[in-house]
Design a protein around this motif. Structure first.
Motif, PDB file in Angstrom:
ATOM      1  N   MET A 387       1.272  20.137  16.941  1.00  0.00           N
ATOM      2  CA  MET A 387       0.335  20.457  15.870  1.00  0.00           C
ATOM      3  C   MET A 387       0.740  19.795  14.555  1.00  0.00           C
ATOM      4  SD  MET A 387      -2.291  22.306  14.949  1.00  0.00           S
ATOM      5  CE  MET A 387      -2.351  23.462  16.302  1.00  0.00           C
ATOM      6  N   PHE A 388       2.002  19.951  14.175  1.00  0.00           N
ATOM      7  CA  PHE A 388       2.451  19.444  12.880  1.00  0.00           C
ATOM      8  C   PHE A 388       2.335  17.928  12.816  1.00  0.00           C
ATOM      9  CE2 PHE A 388       5.910  18.058  10.010  1.00  0.00           C
ATOM     10  CZ  PHE A 388       5.454  18.663   8.848  1.00  0.00           C
ATOM     11  N   GLU A 389       2.787  17.248  13.853  1.00  0.00           N
ATOM     12  CA  GLU A 389       2.730  15.786  13.853  1.00  0.00           C
ATOM     13  C   GLU A 389       1.296  15.288  13.833  1.00  0.00           C
ATOM     14  OE1 GLU A 389       4.955  14.739  17.278  1.00  0.00           O
ATOM     15  OE2 GLU A 389       6.908  15.190  16.392  1.00  0.00           O
ATOM     16  N   GLY A 390       0.411  15.972  14.536  1.00  0.00           N
ATOM     17  CA  GLY A 390      -0.991  15.566  14.549  1.00  0.00           C
ATOM     18  C   GLY A 390      -1.642  15.702  13.193  1.00  0.00           C
ATOM     19  N   VAL A 391      -1.379  16.815  12.512  1.00  0.00           N
ATOM     20  CA  VAL A 391      -1.972  17.031  11.181  1.00  0.00           C
ATOM     21  C   VAL A 391      -1.419  16.026  10.181  1.00  0.00           C
ATOM     22  CG1 VAL A 391      -2.144  18.657   9.257  1.00  0.00           C
ATOM     23  CG2 VAL A 391      -2.485  19.461  11.586  1.00  0.00           C
ATOM     24  N   VAL A 392      -0.109  15.783  10.234  1.00  0.00           N
ATOM     25  CA  VAL A 392       0.494  14.800   9.318  1.00  0.00           C
ATOM     26  C   VAL A 392      -0.102  13.425   9.546  1.00  0.00           C
ATOM     27  CG1 VAL A 392       2.633  13.591   8.744  1.00  0.00           C
ATOM     28  CG2 VAL A 392       2.638  16.075   8.991  1.00  0.00           C
ATOM     29  N   LEU A 393      -0.265  13.043  10.812  1.00  0.00           N
ATOM     30  CA  LEU A 393      -0.883  11.750  11.113  1.00  0.00           C
ATOM     31  C   LEU A 393      -2.300  11.685  10.553  1.00  0.00           C
ATOM     32  CD1 LEU A 393      -0.955   9.007  12.567  1.00  0.00           C
ATOM     33  CD2 LEU A 393      -1.773  10.215  14.607  1.00  0.00           C
ATOM     34  N   GLY A 394      -3.069  12.749  10.729  1.00  0.00           N
ATOM     35  CA  GLY A 394      -4.431  12.767  10.212  1.00  0.00           C
ATOM     36  C   GLY A 394      -4.482  12.611   8.714  1.00  0.00           C
ATOM     37  N   ILE A 395      -3.594  13.312   8.012  1.00  0.00           N
ATOM     38  CA  ILE A 395      -3.564  13.216   6.544  1.00  0.00           C
ATOM     39  C   ILE A 395      -3.182  11.800   6.111  1.00  0.00           C
ATOM     40  CG2 ILE A 395      -2.353  14.020   4.477  1.00  0.00           C
ATOM     41  CD1 ILE A 395      -2.189  16.770   5.772  1.00  0.00           C
ATOM     42  N   LEU A 396      -2.198  11.213   6.792  1.00  0.00           N
ATOM     43  CA  LEU A 396      -1.783   9.848   6.448  1.00  0.00           C
ATOM     44  C   LEU A 396      -2.924   8.856   6.679  1.00  0.00           C
ATOM     45  CD1 LEU A 396       1.857   9.724   7.881  1.00  0.00           C
ATOM     46  CD2 LEU A 396       1.162   9.812   5.478  1.00  0.00           C
ATOM     47  N   LEU A 397      -3.633   9.005   7.782  1.00  0.00           N
ATOM     48  CA  LEU A 397      -4.765   8.111   8.055  1.00  0.00           C
ATOM     49  C   LEU A 397      -5.859   8.284   7.008  1.00  0.00           C
ATOM     50  CD1 LEU A 397      -5.122   8.407  11.949  1.00  0.00           C
ATOM     51  CD2 LEU A 397      -4.270   6.446  10.634  1.00  0.00           C
ATOM     52  N   ALA A 398      -6.095   9.526   6.591  1.00  0.00           N
ATOM     53  CA  ALA A 398      -7.119   9.762   5.571  1.00  0.00           C
ATOM     54  C   ALA A 398      -6.729   9.127   4.239  1.00  0.00           C
ATOM     55  CB  ALA A 398      -7.330  11.271   5.393  1.00  0.00           C
ATOM     56  N   TRP A 404      -7.704   2.089   1.200  1.00  0.00           N
ATOM     57  CA  TRP A 404      -8.339   0.829   1.596  1.00  0.00           C
ATOM     58  C   TRP A 404      -9.729   0.706   0.981  1.00  0.00           C
ATOM     59  CZ3 TRP A 404      -7.123  -3.664   3.741  1.00  0.00           C
ATOM     60  CH2 TRP A 404      -8.140  -4.469   4.234  1.00  0.00           C
ATOM     61  N   GLU A 405     -10.481   1.811   1.015  1.00  0.00           N
ATOM     62  CA  GLU A 405     -11.848   1.755   0.503  1.00  0.00           C
ATOM     63  C   GLU A 405     -11.893   1.634  -1.017  1.00  0.00           C
ATOM     64  OE1 GLU A 405     -13.688   5.251   2.051  1.00  0.00           O
ATOM     65  OE2 GLU A 405     -14.191   4.308   3.975  1.00  0.00           O
ATOM     66  N   THR A 406     -10.918   2.215  -1.700  1.00  0.00           N
ATOM     67  CA  THR A 406     -10.926   2.148  -3.165  1.00  0.00           C
ATOM     68  C   THR A 406     -10.275   0.878  -3.698  1.00  0.00           C
ATOM     69  OG1 THR A 406      -8.866   3.447  -3.230  1.00  0.00           O
ATOM     70  CG2 THR A 406     -10.949   4.652  -3.426  1.00  0.00           C
ATOM     71  N   SER A 407      -9.575   0.143  -2.843  1.00  0.00           N
ATOM     72  CA  SER A 407      -8.903  -1.075  -3.305  1.00  0.00           C
ATOM     73  C   SER A 407      -9.748  -2.312  -3.013  1.00  0.00           C
ATOM     74  CB  SER A 407      -7.523  -1.207  -2.646  1.00  0.00           C
ATOM     75  OG  SER A 407      -7.659  -1.380  -1.256  1.00  0.00           O
ATOM     76  N   LEU A 421      -9.506 -25.605 -11.977  1.00  0.00           N
ATOM     77  CA  LEU A 421     -10.045 -24.554 -11.106  1.00  0.00           C
ATOM     78  C   LEU A 421      -9.696 -23.181 -11.685  1.00  0.00           C
ATOM     79  CD1 LEU A 421      -9.053 -25.961  -7.586  1.00  0.00           C
ATOM     80  CD2 LEU A 421     -11.296 -26.063  -8.696  1.00  0.00           C
ATOM     81  N   ILE A 422     -10.673 -22.304 -11.692  1.00  0.00           N
ATOM     82  CA  ILE A 422     -10.450 -20.936 -12.176  1.00  0.00           C
ATOM     83  C   ILE A 422     -10.693 -19.969 -11.013  1.00  0.00           C
ATOM     84  CG2 ILE A 422     -11.194 -19.109 -13.740  1.00  0.00           C
ATOM     85  CD1 ILE A 422     -11.861 -21.138 -15.789  1.00  0.00           C
ATOM     86  N   ALA A 423      -9.656 -19.224 -10.668  1.00  0.00           N
ATOM     87  CA  ALA A 423      -9.763 -18.187  -9.631  1.00  0.00           C
ATOM     88  C   ALA A 423      -9.895 -16.841 -10.330  1.00  0.00           C
ATOM     89  CB  ALA A 423      -8.541 -18.201  -8.724  1.00  0.00           C
ATOM     90  N   THR A 424     -11.048 -16.222 -10.190  1.00  0.00           N
ATOM     91  CA  THR A 424     -11.325 -14.949 -10.855  1.00  0.00           C
ATOM     92  C   THR A 424     -11.124 -13.806  -9.862  1.00  0.00           C
ATOM     93  OG1 THR A 424     -12.942 -16.008 -12.296  1.00  0.00           O
ATOM     94  CG2 THR A 424     -13.031 -13.612 -12.128  1.00  0.00           C
ATOM     95  N   VAL A 425     -10.275 -12.860 -10.230  1.00  0.00           N
ATOM     96  CA  VAL A 425     -10.001 -11.685  -9.399  1.00  0.00           C
ATOM     97  C   VAL A 425     -10.575 -10.464 -10.102  1.00  0.00           C
ATOM     98  CG1 VAL A 425      -8.233 -10.308  -8.238  1.00  0.00           C
ATOM     99  CG2 VAL A 425      -7.869 -12.765  -8.577  1.00  0.00           C
ATOM    100  N   ALA A 426     -11.364  -9.678  -9.396  1.00  0.00           N
ATOM    101  CA  ALA A 426     -11.978  -8.480  -9.975  1.00  0.00           C
ATOM    102  C   ALA A 426     -11.855  -7.318  -9.003  1.00  0.00           C
ATOM    103  CB  ALA A 426     -13.452  -8.730 -10.300  1.00  0.00           C
ATOM    104  N   GLY A 427     -11.746  -6.114  -9.542  1.00  0.00           N
ATOM    105  CA  GLY A 427     -11.644  -4.912  -8.718  1.00  0.00           C
ATOM    106  C   GLY A 427     -10.262  -4.301  -8.797  1.00  0.00           C
ATOM    107  N   ASN A 428      -9.803  -3.713  -7.689  1.00  0.00           N
ATOM    108  CA  ASN A 428      -8.490  -3.078  -7.620  1.00  0.00           C
ATOM    109  C   ASN A 428      -7.578  -3.949  -6.761  1.00  0.00           C
ATOM    110  OD1 ASN A 428      -9.136  -0.615  -9.071  1.00  0.00           O
ATOM    111  ND2 ASN A 428     -10.396  -0.090  -7.305  1.00  0.00           N
ATOM    112  N   ALA A 429      -6.669  -4.637  -7.410  1.00  0.00           N
ATOM    113  CA  ALA A 429      -5.764  -5.554  -6.708  1.00  0.00           C
ATOM    114  C   ALA A 429      -4.518  -4.790  -6.289  1.00  0.00           C
ATOM    115  CB  ALA A 429      -5.399  -6.727  -7.616  1.00  0.00           C
ATOM    116  N   THR A 430      -4.506  -4.329  -5.039  1.00  0.00           N
ATOM    117  CA  THR A 430      -3.360  -3.597  -4.499  1.00  0.00           C
ATOM    118  C   THR A 430      -2.780  -4.360  -3.321  1.00  0.00           C
ATOM    119  OG1 THR A 430      -4.602  -2.299  -2.883  1.00  0.00           O
ATOM    120  CG2 THR A 430      -4.528  -1.447  -5.137  1.00  0.00           C
ATOM    121  N   PHE A 431      -1.629  -3.881  -2.844  1.00  0.00           N
ATOM    122  CA  PHE A 431      -0.955  -4.560  -1.739  1.00  0.00           C
ATOM    123  C   PHE A 431      -1.823  -4.602  -0.483  1.00  0.00           C
ATOM    124  CE2 PHE A 431      -0.062  -0.124  -1.108  1.00  0.00           C
ATOM    125  CZ  PHE A 431      -0.009   0.045   0.274  1.00  0.00           C
TER     126      PHE A 431
END
Length: 495
Positions: A387-398, A404-407, A421-431
């Motif tokens: 139970m514990f491992e499953g819930v932790v996995l679910g929270i991590l995936l969420a 991913w969706e906000t970045s 050349l100009i490279a324009t980056v816009a939005g949320n630049a995360t890893f």
């Protein structure tokens, strides 16, 4: 609550509602205890505490607490690993932790848990509960792991078909499930009597009249079943395994209670739930249950819905249902001993099926497939691990899915008249989006002056900044003009 005593009409309505809730709670309290591998009386004790203690505390007016099918699998695993004597210590620690979280105003934050994780948690619990209770229906000892329960079903089916006593026991459980299913389709007047009570009573009557030799619930007596945790049990809470179990109990019991409160609030027009106070009330209840060595409690949506639908007007109804449970356990304990285990297993198989949110699958597949993946992964992890491992996995995936969706980031390249050349980056630049950014930059010509425009970036994390600076350094090392960087304004981005 006690103002209802001065109003006969309200008092009468609350008393009638409490009887309905009592009749719903009685077979479930016993069934959850037996399925958890503990004496049946411990389930009644938790139901009594849920009524008399939690029912008198502020938080939710109509929500009813007691032992829940959602914790059955976790309790069974805890009792198997640590022993019955340790259960009280774990539940006591759970209650204290809930009190701490409630005092720190964490109640409202439990509402932020992804709904897909909760549905996945309930689905995993439901599957393990269903497949585990199939063995109890047949009077056979169930395998230890959730995966073994599922893979062992073909062998179980062969035993039922070829072994007379197993077939008889299984037929009683299957008949109980059939009554539960059919009862919902009867006229409203007939359905005034709760389906679980009818199903268990019929199964008990048929078993007694036909003289079927199947196992019944073992009765020890209410006071003999009380086992307060000892000093050794409390000191054993320091182990990693015990702490993990306490955290799992706390997370699941609190989340289930507060999600149930949100659902109950949608059923009535009365006072809304105060989530921090409800978490404190659940903490008090589990602390008392822990001292008595009983099962952990949560708010239970089945009993709560029955309370609202029966016309409860105040919280007196849930307190009275605890009083009826106490009177039954003290005056009629022998009545528990005539209940067939197969009938209670049938009730829990039916309850486990309802925990699997089948109706959610279609809408999620059409509109939010990522959430369906989280739901499925959480359920599968609970079945195959714990139970514990499953819930932790679910929270991590969420969390990963949200990150991913906000970045989201957009990279555009344009050429000026002077060849730059100009490279324009816009939005949320995360890893998370770093591979795409670097792929675009590394595809640019090595012999052209380049400028990176970061003014449209809302968030630039350390990994992206370091990677961009490293790429710029390598590009300059190839003998071209240094890369220019137009950094975002301080108020638009943070590192």
């Amino acid at each position: 609550m006690f103002s209802a005593l001065k109003r006969p009409a309200v008092l009468r309505q609350d008393a009638l509602a409490s009887l309905v809730v009592f009749l719903v709670a009685l077979p479930l309290c016993v069934g959850v205890a037996v399925a958890s591998g503990v004496p049946a009386e411990l389930g009644l004790i938790t139901g009594i505490v849920g009524g008399l203690v939690v029912g008198a505390l502020p938080g939710s007016t109509f929500q009813v607490s007691g032992p829940a099918a959602g914790l059955t699998v976790l309790v069974f695993e805890a009792v198997r690993e640590f022993g019955l004597g340790m259960l009280g210590a774990v539940v006591l620690a759970t209650g204290v932790l809930q009190l701490l979280l409630g005092a720190l105003k964490f109640g409202r934050w439990f509402r932020a848990i992804s709904v897909s994780v909760v549905h996945g948690m309930l689905a995993g619990i439901g599957l393990v509960l269903v497949f585990g209770q199939l063995y109890t229906m047949a009077g056979v000892k169930q395998p230890r792991s959730g995966l073994d329960k599922i893979t062992g079903v073909p062998g179980l089916a062969a035993d039922v078909v070829t072994h007379g006593p197993a077939l008889t026991s299984f037929a009683v459980g299957a008949g109980t499930i059939a009554v539960l299913v059919v009862w919902k389709k009867l006229p409203a007047r007939a359905r005034l009597v709760p389906a679980p009570l009818v199903a268990v009573a019929l199964a008990t009557g048929v078993t007694a009249l036909c003289g079927l030799g199947i196992a019944n619930v073992e009765v020890r007596g209410l006071f003999d079943a009380v086992q307060p945790p000892g000093l050794n049990d409390l000191t054993s809470l320091g182990s990693v395994a015990a702490l993990g179990t306490v955290l799992a109990f706390t997370l699941i019991a609190s989340a289930e209670s507060l999600f149930s409160a949100a659902a109950v609030d949608r059923m009535h027009d009365g006072p809304r739930t105060h989530y921090d106070k409800e978490l404190l009330a659940q903490g008090v209840g589990n602390t008392v249950c822990g001292v008595l060595g009983a099962l952990p409690m949560t708010a239970v949506i089945v009993r709560s819905a029955a309370n609202v639908q029966a016309g409860a007007r105040t919280s007196l109804s849930r307190l009275l249902h605890g009083a009826w449970l106490l009177l039954f356990a003290v005056l009629l304990p022998a009545a528990i001993g005539v209940i067939p285990l197969a009938a209670l297993a049938g009730v829990l198989v039916h309850a486990g099926c309802k925990l699997v949110p089948v109706k959610e699958f279609g809408p999620l597949w059409r509109e939010h497939r990522g959430e369906l993946v989280i739901l499925g992964a959480t359920a599968v992890a609970i079945v195959t691990t714990s139970m514990f491992e499953g819930v932790v996995l679910g929270i991590l995936l969420a969390v990963v899915k949200t990150a991913w969706e906000t970045s989201k980031v957009q990279v555009d390249v344009r050429e000026l008249t002077d060849g730059r050349l100009i490279a324009t980056v816009a939005g949320n630049a995360t890893f998370l989006r770093l591979p795409r950014i670097l792929e675009t930059l590394e595809a640019l010509p090595q012999d052209r002056p380049i400028e990176i425009d970061l003014s449209g970036v809302r968030h630039l994390d350390h990994a992206c900044r370091t990677a961009l600076e490293g790429w710029a350094s390598r590009h300059h090392g190839a003998g071209t003009e240094p890369v220019r960087m137009r950094h975002p304004e301080p108020e638009k981005a943070s590192v």
